[in-house]
Scaffold this motif. Structure first.
Motif, PDB file in Angstrom:
ATOM      1  N   PRO A   1       0.785  -1.234   0.000  1.00 12.91           N
ATOM      2  CA  PRO A   1       0.000   0.000   0.000  1.00 12.91           C
ATOM      3  C   PRO A   1       0.822   1.292   0.000  1.00 12.91           C
ATOM      4  CG  PRO A   1      -0.097  -1.074   2.149  1.00 12.91           C
ATOM      5  CD  PRO A   1       0.578  -2.024   1.231  1.00 12.91           C
ATOM      6  N   VAL A   2       2.089   1.240   0.334  1.00 11.31           N
ATOM      7  CA  VAL A   2       2.888   2.473   0.379  1.00 11.31           C
ATOM      8  C   VAL A   2       3.369   2.898  -1.010  1.00 11.31           C
ATOM      9  CG1 VAL A   2       3.657   2.044   2.729  1.00 11.31           C
ATOM     10  CG2 VAL A   2       5.027   1.182   0.822  1.00 11.31           C
ATOM     11  N   CYS A   3       3.168   2.045  -2.004  1.00 10.51           N
ATOM     12  CA  CYS A   3       3.624   2.371  -3.361  1.00 10.51           C
ATOM     13  C   CYS A   3       2.646   3.351  -4.016  1.00 10.51           C
ATOM     14  CB  CYS A   3       3.739   1.092  -4.198  1.00 10.51           C
ATOM     15  SG  CYS A   3       4.378   1.389  -5.862  1.00 10.51           S
ATOM     16  N   ASN A   4       3.204   4.331  -4.721  1.00  9.38           N
ATOM     17  CA  ASN A   4       2.401   5.326  -5.433  1.00  9.38           C
ATOM     18  C   ASN A   4       2.080   4.811  -6.840  1.00  9.38           C
ATOM     19  OD1 ASN A   4       1.112   7.706  -6.104  1.00  9.38           O
ATOM     20  ND2 ASN A   4       3.016   8.735  -6.689  1.00  9.38           N
ATOM     21  N   ILE A   5       0.799   4.844  -7.217  1.00  7.32           N
ATOM     22  CA  ILE A   5       0.372   4.390  -8.541  1.00  7.32           C
ATOM     23  C   ILE A   5      -0.029   5.606  -9.369  1.00  7.32           C
ATOM     24  CG2 ILE A   5      -1.212   2.924  -9.848  1.00  7.32           C
ATOM     25  CD1 ILE A   5       0.605   1.320  -8.063  1.00  7.32           C
ATOM     26  N   GLU A   6       0.619   5.805 -10.511  1.00  7.07           N
ATOM     27  CA  GLU A   6       0.274   6.893 -11.423  1.00  7.07           C
ATOM     28  C   GLU A   6      -0.226   6.287 -12.735  1.00  7.07           C
ATOM     29  OE1 GLU A   6       3.482   9.587 -11.990  1.00  7.07           O
ATOM     30  OE2 GLU A   6       3.359  10.430  -9.958  1.00  7.07           O
ATOM     31  N   VAL A   7      -1.331   6.810 -13.227  1.00 11.21           N
ATOM     32  CA  VAL A   7      -1.943   6.283 -14.451  1.00 11.21           C
ATOM     33  C   VAL A   7      -1.691   7.254 -15.599  1.00 11.21           C
ATOM     34  CG1 VAL A   7      -4.074   5.492 -15.531  1.00 11.21           C
ATOM     35  CG2 VAL A   7      -3.730   5.160 -13.072  1.00 11.21           C
ATOM     36  N   TYR A   8      -1.207   6.700 -16.713  1.00 14.42           N
ATOM     37  CA  TYR A   8      -0.999   7.485 -17.937  1.00 14.42           C
ATOM     38  C   TYR A   8      -1.970   6.930 -18.981  1.00 14.42           C
ATOM     39  CZ  TYR A   8       3.059   9.333 -15.582  1.00 14.42           C
ATOM     40  OH  TYR A   8       3.861   9.975 -14.685  1.00 14.42           O
ATOM     41  N   PRO A   9      -3.100   7.623 -19.157  1.00 20.04           N
ATOM     42  CA  PRO A   9      -4.180   7.084 -19.991  1.00 20.04           C
ATOM     43  C   PRO A   9      -3.800   6.990 -21.459  1.00 20.04           C
ATOM     44  CG  PRO A   9      -4.651   9.341 -19.336  1.00 20.04           C
ATOM     45  CD  PRO A   9      -3.423   8.938 -18.574  1.00 20.04           C
ATOM     46  N   ALA A  10      -4.313   5.953 -22.102  1.00 17.42           N
ATOM     47  CA  ALA A  10      -4.092   5.730 -23.539  1.00 17.42           C
ATOM     48  C   ALA A  10      -5.244   4.908 -24.092  1.00 17.42           C
ATOM     49  CB  ALA A  10      -2.771   5.008 -23.758  1.00 17.42           C
ATOM     50  N   GLN A  11      -5.508   5.083 -25.363  1.00 17.54           N
ATOM     51  CA  GLN A  11      -6.497   4.232 -26.020  1.00 17.54           C
ATOM     52  C   GLN A  11      -5.840   2.878 -26.291  1.00 17.54           C
ATOM     53  OE1 GLN A  11      -8.287   6.022 -29.476  1.00 17.54           O
ATOM     54  NE2 GLN A  11      -8.303   8.083 -28.551  1.00 17.54           N
ATOM     55  N   VAL A  12      -6.562   1.821 -26.024  1.00 21.43           N
ATOM     56  CA  VAL A  12      -5.986   0.490 -26.189  1.00 21.43           C
ATOM     57  C   VAL A  12      -6.562  -0.234 -27.407  1.00 21.43           C
ATOM     58  CG1 VAL A  12      -5.389   0.203 -23.767  1.00 21.43           C
ATOM     59  CG2 VAL A  12      -7.681  -0.417 -24.554  1.00 21.43           C
ATOM     60  N   GLN A  13      -7.373   0.448 -28.184  1.00 22.28           N
ATOM     61  CA  GLN A  13      -7.825  -0.094 -29.458  1.00 22.28           C
ATOM     62  C   GLN A  13      -8.343   1.078 -30.302  1.00 22.28           C
ATOM     63  OE1 GLN A  13     -10.897  -2.795 -27.852  1.00 22.28           O
ATOM     64  NE2 GLN A  13     -12.408  -1.630 -29.023  1.00 22.28           N
ATOM     65  N   GLY A  14      -8.382   0.844 -31.604  1.00 27.91           N
ATOM     66  CA  GLY A  14      -8.798   1.898 -32.516  1.00 27.91           C
ATOM     67  C   GLY A  14      -7.628   2.423 -33.320  1.00 27.91           C
ATOM     68  N   THR A  15      -7.903   3.267 -34.280  1.00 31.15           N
ATOM     69  CA  THR A  15      -6.869   3.766 -35.200  1.00 31.15           C
ATOM     70  C   THR A  15      -5.858   4.666 -34.515  1.00 31.15           C
ATOM     71  OG1 THR A  15      -8.357   5.581 -35.794  1.00 31.15           O
ATOM     72  CG2 THR A  15      -8.402   3.610 -37.192  1.00 31.15           C
ATOM     73  N   ALA A  16      -6.272   5.413 -33.487  1.00 31.26           N
ATOM     74  CA  ALA A  16      -5.355   6.340 -32.804  1.00 31.26           C
ATOM     75  C   ALA A  16      -4.693   5.702 -31.588  1.00 31.26           C
ATOM     76  CB  ALA A  16      -6.109   7.596 -32.383  1.00 31.26           C
ATOM     77  N   ALA A  17      -4.973   4.430 -31.336  1.00 35.69           N
ATOM     78  CA  ALA A  17      -4.479   3.791 -30.120  1.00 35.69           C
ATOM     79  C   ALA A  17      -2.949   3.742 -30.065  1.00 35.69           C
ATOM     80  CB  ALA A  17      -5.056   2.383 -30.000  1.00 35.69           C
ATOM     81  N   ALA A  18      -2.320   3.358 -31.175  1.00 38.74           N
ATOM     82  CA  ALA A  18      -0.857   3.220 -31.186  1.00 38.74           C
ATOM     83  C   ALA A  18      -0.183   4.534 -30.817  1.00 38.74           C
ATOM     84  CB  ALA A  18      -0.388   2.737 -32.549  1.00 38.74           C
ATOM     85  N   GLN A  19      -0.671   5.634 -31.383  1.00 37.17           N
ATOM     86  CA  GLN A  19      -0.072   6.943 -31.109  1.00 37.17           C
ATOM     87  C   GLN A  19      -0.218   7.320 -29.633  1.00 37.17           C
ATOM     88  OE1 GLN A  19      -1.626  10.077 -33.552  1.00 37.17           O
ATOM     89  NE2 GLN A  19      -0.376  11.670 -32.601  1.00 37.17           N
ATOM     90  N   THR A  20      -1.416   7.096 -29.062  1.00 33.19           N
ATOM     91  CA  THR A  20      -1.620   7.459 -27.654  1.00 33.19           C
ATOM     92  C   THR A  20      -0.802   6.570 -26.717  1.00 33.19           C
ATOM     93  OG1 THR A  20      -3.563   6.006 -27.470  1.00 33.19           O
ATOM     94  CG2 THR A  20      -3.943   8.278 -28.165  1.00 33.19           C
ATOM     95  N   ILE A  21      -0.644   5.296 -27.071  1.00 30.70           N
ATOM     96  CA  ILE A  21       0.173   4.396 -26.239  1.00 30.70           C
ATOM     97  C   ILE A  21       1.629   4.847 -26.245  1.00 30.70           C
ATOM     98  CG2 ILE A  21       1.087   2.053 -26.044  1.00 30.70           C
ATOM     99  CD1 ILE A  21      -1.641   1.040 -27.026  1.00 30.70           C
ATOM    100  N   CYS A  22       2.141   5.185 -27.427  1.00 33.03           N
ATOM    101  CA  CYS A  22       3.538   5.635 -27.534  1.00 33.03           C
ATOM    102  C   CYS A  22       3.754   6.907 -26.717  1.00 33.03           C
ATOM    103  CB  CYS A  22       3.899   5.885 -28.995  1.00 33.03           C
ATOM    104  SG  CYS A  22       3.956   4.378 -29.999  1.00 33.03           S
ATOM    105  N   LYS A  23       2.808   7.831 -26.784  1.00 30.41           N
ATOM    106  CA  LYS A  23       2.914   9.087 -26.043  1.00 30.41           C
ATOM    107  C   LYS A  23       2.848   8.823 -24.532  1.00 30.41           C
ATOM    108  CE  LYS A  23       0.818  13.678 -25.679  1.00 30.41           C
ATOM    109  NZ  LYS A  23      -0.267  14.571 -26.160  1.00 30.41           N
ATOM    110  N   ALA A  24       1.929   7.961 -24.113  1.00 29.82           N
ATOM    111  CA  ALA A  24       1.801   7.642 -22.684  1.00 29.82           C
ATOM    112  C   ALA A  24       3.056   6.933 -22.155  1.00 29.82           C
ATOM    113  CB  ALA A  24       0.575   6.771 -22.450  1.00 29.82           C
ATOM    114  N   LEU A  25       3.636   6.042 -22.946  1.00 23.13           N
ATOM    115  CA  LEU A  25       4.872   5.362 -22.538  1.00 23.13           C
ATOM    116  C   LEU A  25       6.010   6.356 -22.366  1.00 23.13           C
ATOM    117  CD1 LEU A  25       4.799   2.124 -24.746  1.00 23.13           C
ATOM    118  CD2 LEU A  25       4.755   2.202 -22.248  1.00 23.13           C
TER     119      LEU A  25
END
Length: 315
Positions: A81-105
């Motif tokens: 529980p002491v670990c900090n979790i940060e979420v970097y949202p991305a689309q995981v399917q669809g035509t723009a998904a690859a671009q958003t995943i690369c940006k989030a990574l």
């Protein structure tokens, strides 16, 4: 291309490229991309980074609405529980998904996180095709932060899985891989504390032993001890000197008594005791009549005194 022979009414189809239809086309393209990335070293197991055992922060790249995100958060909070979790949202399917995943990574890699989890729940092969995208695989490969890929179900494997530092069969498994179990940490801490207590006890015992040894040496070689030893040596020397002096005096006393005896034996006064006398003239012993004349006054010493006399004749 289509060619027509008008005379005979014949149509001829000239094929310039042949490829399997539907899924077959995607499979061929996937294999070509996989071979290309293999040649680039993207899948090289020798360069895989180790997943930190005790992370301070974990970055999760996934859809905000994905059930996989809730699974990861729930498991991470339960295990560590002491670990900090940060979420970097991305689309995981669809035509723009690859671009958003690369940006989030890219953003997650720059966030200072200890581990990145790239996650998506189950789906069909077409749903997971974005994780077979060459750009996504290269983005995973380019991350300086260790990446755990958790895409689809246990039987699903994507190029992102190959490019990642570790593949998890499910997002829940990825959360377990990325976080330690707090009970294991507490047990490890208890064990370390026991070892530390034992080590400290041994160190203290050793220090006490050294102090006692030093104390003995200080007492043995201290000025006070040396003074005591010197004092004892002086006392011993005094005793020896006194004994030597006593023996010396005894010897001298005996020797002196011998001299006295010898003197007494040779003393003319002893002769006087036998009836003899000593005649002196002008304090000189008269040992010949030639030294006297008629009318001279002489002193005559006897054993018990002396008398004076005048010489009336010389014979």
């Amino acid at each position: 291309n289509i060619e027509v022979y008008e005379r005979d009414g014949v149509y001829q189809i000239i094929a310039t490229e042949i490829a399997p239809l539907g899924v077959g086309v995607m499979h061929v393209q996937l294999e070509q991309t996989k071979k290309k990335l293999e040649k680039m070293g993207v899948f090289d197991v020798n360069i895989k980074k180790k997943i930190p055992l005790v992370p301070k922060k974990i970055a999760v790249v996934t859809s905000l609405t994905a059930a996989a995100l809730q699974d990861i958060i729930h498991i991470a909070e339960r295990r560590y529980p002491v670990c900090n979790i940060e979420v970097y949202p991305a689309q995981v399917q669809g035509t723009a998904a690859a671009q958003t995943i690369c940006k989030a990574l890219s953003s997650a890699d720059k966030s200072g996180a200890d581990t990145i989890i790239l996650a998506r729940g189950g789906g069909s092969s077409e749903d997971l095709m974005v994780f077979n995208d060459e750009a996504v695989a290269l983005s995973v490969y380019a991350c300086n932060t260790p990446v755990i890929s958790a895409v689809g179900h246990e039987t699903d494997t994507t190029l992102a899985d190959y490019a990642a530092d570790m593949r998890a069969p499910t997002p829940s498994a990825a959360a377990e891989i990325a976080t330690p179990d707090k009970s294991d940490i507490l047990n490890a801490v208890r064990l370390l504390r026991q070892k530390l207590d034992k080590a400290m006890e041994l160190k203290l015992d050793k220090a006490v032993s050294q102090i006692e040894s030093c104390d003995k040496l200080l007492k043995l070689y201290s000025p006070e001890k040396r003074l005591e030893q010197s004092e004892k040596a002086v006392c011993d020397l005094e005793k020896r000197l006194s004994q030597i002096m006593e023996r010396r005096l005894e010897k001298l006393s005996v020797k002196l008594d011998g001299y006295v005896s010898s003197l007494n034996i040779l003393s003319p006064f002893n002769i006087l005791g036998r009836g003899y006398a000593i005649v002196q003239k002008d304090e000189s012993v008269v040992d010949s009549v030639s030294m006297l004349n008629v009318g001279d006054e002489v002193d005559i010493k006897l054993s018990d005194g002396s008398v004076s006399a005048n010489i009336t004749f010389v014979k």
